[in-house]
Design an enzyme around this catalytic site. Structure first.
Site, short mmCIF file in Angstrom:
data_model
loop_
_atom_site.label_atom_id
_atom_site.label_comp_id
_atom_site.label_asym_id
_atom_site.label_seq_id
_atom_site.Cartn_x
_atom_site.Cartn_y
_atom_site.Cartn_z
N ASP A 178 -1.94 -6.60 -7.00
CA ASP A 178 -2.98 -6.65 -5.98
C ASP A 178 -2.46 -7.52 -4.84
OD1 ASP A 178 -5.27 -7.30 -4.42
OD2 ASP A 178 -6.55 -6.82 -6.14
N VAL A 179 -2.51 -7.00 -3.64
CA VAL A 179 -1.95 -7.74 -2.50
C VAL A 179 -2.72 -9.04 -2.24
CG1 VAL A 179 -3.26 -6.61 -0.62
CG2 VAL A 179 -0.88 -7.28 -0.23
N PRO A 201 -3.18 3.57 14.76
CA PRO A 201 -3.49 5.01 14.72
C PRO A 201 -4.97 5.30 14.95
CG PRO A 201 -2.38 4.25 12.70
CD PRO A 201 -2.88 3.04 13.43
N GLY A 249 0.83 -1.21 0.00
CA GLY A 249 0.00 0.00 0.00
C GLY A 249 0.85 1.25 0.00
N ALA A 250 1.89 1.25 -0.85
CA ALA A 250 2.84 2.38 -0.84
C ALA A 250 2.50 3.46 -1.86
CB ALA A 250 4.26 1.85 -1.09
N ASN A 266 0.83 -2.58 5.40
CA ASN A 266 0.06 -1.34 5.51
C ASN A 266 -1.19 -1.33 4.64
OD1 ASN A 266 -0.21 1.77 5.78
ND2 ASN A 266 0.08 1.44 3.57
N LEU A 312 -7.68 8.89 14.49
CA LEU A 312 -8.12 9.73 13.36
C LEU A 312 -6.93 10.32 12.60
CD1 LEU A 312 -10.82 10.99 12.14
CD2 LEU A 312 -10.18 13.05 13.43
N TYR A 342 -14.74 -3.60 9.69
CA TYR A 342 -13.44 -2.93 9.66
C TYR A 342 -12.75 -3.08 11.02
CZ TYR A 342 -9.75 0.51 9.48
OH TYR A 342 -8.52 1.11 9.55
N1 NAP Z 1 -6.29 6.93 7.75
C1 NAP Z 1 -6.74 6.50 8.90
O1 NAP Z 1 -7.53 7.19 9.57
C2 NAP Z 1 -6.27 5.18 9.45
C3 NAP Z 1 -6.35 5.00 10.84
C4 NAP Z 1 -5.92 3.79 11.37
C5 NAP Z 1 -5.42 2.80 10.56
N2 NAP Z 1 -5.36 3.00 9.20
C6 NAP Z 1 -4.83 1.90 8.38
O2 NAP Z 1 -3.61 2.33 7.78
C7 NAP Z 1 -3.44 1.69 6.52
C8 NAP Z 1 -3.17 2.73 5.44
O3 NAP Z 1 -4.25 3.64 5.42
P1 NAP Z 1 -4.19 5.04 4.66
O4 NAP Z 1 -4.91 6.01 5.51
O5 NAP Z 1 -2.82 5.33 4.21
O6 NAP Z 1 -5.15 4.71 3.41
P2 NAP Z 1 -5.00 5.05 1.82
O7 NAP Z 1 -4.45 6.41 1.63
O8 NAP Z 1 -6.33 4.71 1.24
O9 NAP Z 1 -3.91 4.00 1.32
C9 NAP Z 1 -4.20 2.64 1.22
C10 NAP Z 1 -3.11 1.96 0.42
O10 NAP Z 1 -3.43 0.56 0.33
C11 NAP Z 1 -3.34 0.16 -1.02
N3 NAP Z 1 -4.26 -0.94 -1.29
C12 NAP Z 1 -5.59 -1.01 -1.02
N4 NAP Z 1 -6.09 -2.17 -1.48
C13 NAP Z 1 -5.05 -2.85 -2.06
C14 NAP Z 1 -4.93 -4.07 -2.74
N5 NAP Z 1 -5.98 -4.88 -2.93
N6 NAP Z 1 -3.71 -4.44 -3.23
C15 NAP Z 1 -2.64 -3.63 -3.07
N7 NAP Z 1 -2.69 -2.45 -2.43
C16 NAP Z 1 -3.89 -2.06 -1.94
C17 NAP Z 1 -3.67 1.41 -1.83
O11 NAP Z 1 -3.03 1.34 -3.11
P3 NAP Z 1 -3.75 1.05 -4.52
O12 NAP Z 1 -5.13 1.62 -4.44
O13 NAP Z 1 -2.86 1.76 -5.52
O14 NAP Z 1 -3.72 -0.43 -4.65
C18 NAP Z 1 -3.01 2.48 -0.99
O15 NAP Z 1 -1.65 2.61 -1.34
C19 NAP Z 1 -4.70 0.86 6.29
O16 NAP Z 1 -4.42 -0.47 6.69
C20 NAP Z 1 -5.72 1.49 7.22
O17 NAP Z 1 -6.71 0.58 7.62
C21 NAP Z 1 -5.76 4.19 8.64
#
Ligand code: NAP
Length: 248
Positions: free
Chosen positions: A53-54, A176, A7-8, A80, A178, A146
């Site tokens: 796709d992961v 994390p 998810g980079a 991630n 919010l 979730y």
């Molecule tokens: N933001 C928050 O409030 C928050 C809080 C706590 C925890 N988190 C967790 O932190 C992590 C990252 O969140 P974020 O806020 O950075 O979200 P984000 O900006 O939506 O990033 C998610 C990343 O995951 C990748 N991804 C999603 N589905 C995928 C798949 N099937 N195969 C490969 N890559 C995939 C996306 O890339 P592509 O779409 O290019 O594949 C993207 O790079 C997640 O696990 C989330 O649950 C987030």
């Protein structure tokens, strides 16, 4: 170090890649959107990209089998990639959304870990980081699958610690609260920008760079220290009383 981040292409993962690259570490960056990975590659020094796709176990196996020589020994795996879909009550959710969260947040996370862990154990060195969430610990309306998926992640990380006793391999679940400035809520609210804006308005939420700093910190501590779980929230976020529903 060689740091493999799923998810980079956006949000936390991209910030984590940049944080490690800043200090000269090599990055393996995985996500579905190839052009986003290519733009990351342009920004940082040493970066090998895996547009995949992961959830695609065969694809993952293939890519990992053909890593360039100097990327083969993975020191840090950052699990991630993940997502939330919807915030409706459980009786109103789309079942396909539940399945996708389980596929990515649980199944794919275990799949990548299963592929990378043996080489770490063999070398008696390595660190598995998982991106959990406060949603895995504190229930909230609409958190249903979730939050449950992140509870899995937390317990999986702790159970890995138990299995890895004596191997020198470290495991940390980062949880994390919010966080703004990623695509997380845009994905959750299926492109509804207004909902995203009202969620973060004046909230002073965490930023991807804050999460990246936490990941960097836990993985660069002296080798005898293992941070098991790290829960972080913006100062503006705290706890509400338990809900009591009363009959009229
Ligand atoms: N933001 C928050 O409030 C928050 C809080 C706590 C925890 N988190 C967790 O932190 C992590 C990252 O969140 P974020 O806020 O950075 O979200 P984000 O900006 O939506 O990033 C998610 C990343 O995951 C990748 N991804 C999603 N589905 C995928 C798949 N099937 N195969 C490969 N890559 C995939 C996306 O890339 P592509 O779409 O290019 O594949 C993207 O790079 C997640 O696990 C989330 O649950 C987030």
């Amino acid at each position: 170090m060689v740091v493999f981040i799923t998810g980079a292409s956006a949000g936390f993962g991209r910030a984590i890649a940049k944080r490690f690259a800043q200090d000269g570490h090599k990055i393996i960056a995985l996500a579905r959107r190839k052009e986003r990975l290519e733009s990351l590659q342009e920004e940082i020094q040493e970066c090998f990209i895996i547009p995949c796709d992961v959830c695609d176990r065969k694809g993952l196996e293939h890519h990992l089998a053909f890593l360039p020589q100097d990327y083969q020994n993975i020191d840090v795996l950052v699990n991630n990639a993940g997502l939330a879909l919807g915030l409706e009550g459980a009786d109103k959710c789309d079942f396909a959304d539940w399945v996708q969260m389980i596929e990515v947040n649980i199944k794919a996370l275990t799949s990548v870990t299963h592929l990378v862990l043996p080489q770490m154990v063999e070398r008696r060195s390595g660190h598995i980081v998982t991106l959990g969430s406060i949603a895995g610990k504190y229930p909230y309306p609409g958190g249903n699958v979730y939050g449950a998926s992140k509870a899995f992640v937390r317990q999986f990380a702790l159970n890995l610690r138990a299995d890895l006793a004596g191997t020198c391999v470290r495991v940390t679940d980062i949880q994390p609260g919010l966080s703004s400035d990623s695509e997380f809520s845009l994905v959750r609210f299926k492109g509804d920008v207004q909902k995203v804006e009202s969620l973060y308005k004046n909230s002073n939420a965490l930023k991807p760079e804050d999460i990246a700093e936490a990941v960097y910190w836990v993985t660069t501590l002296p080798k005898h220290i293992n941070i098991n779980t790290l829960e972080l929230m913006p100062t503006s976020q705290s706890f509400a009383p338990l809900n009591v529903w009363r009959e009229d």
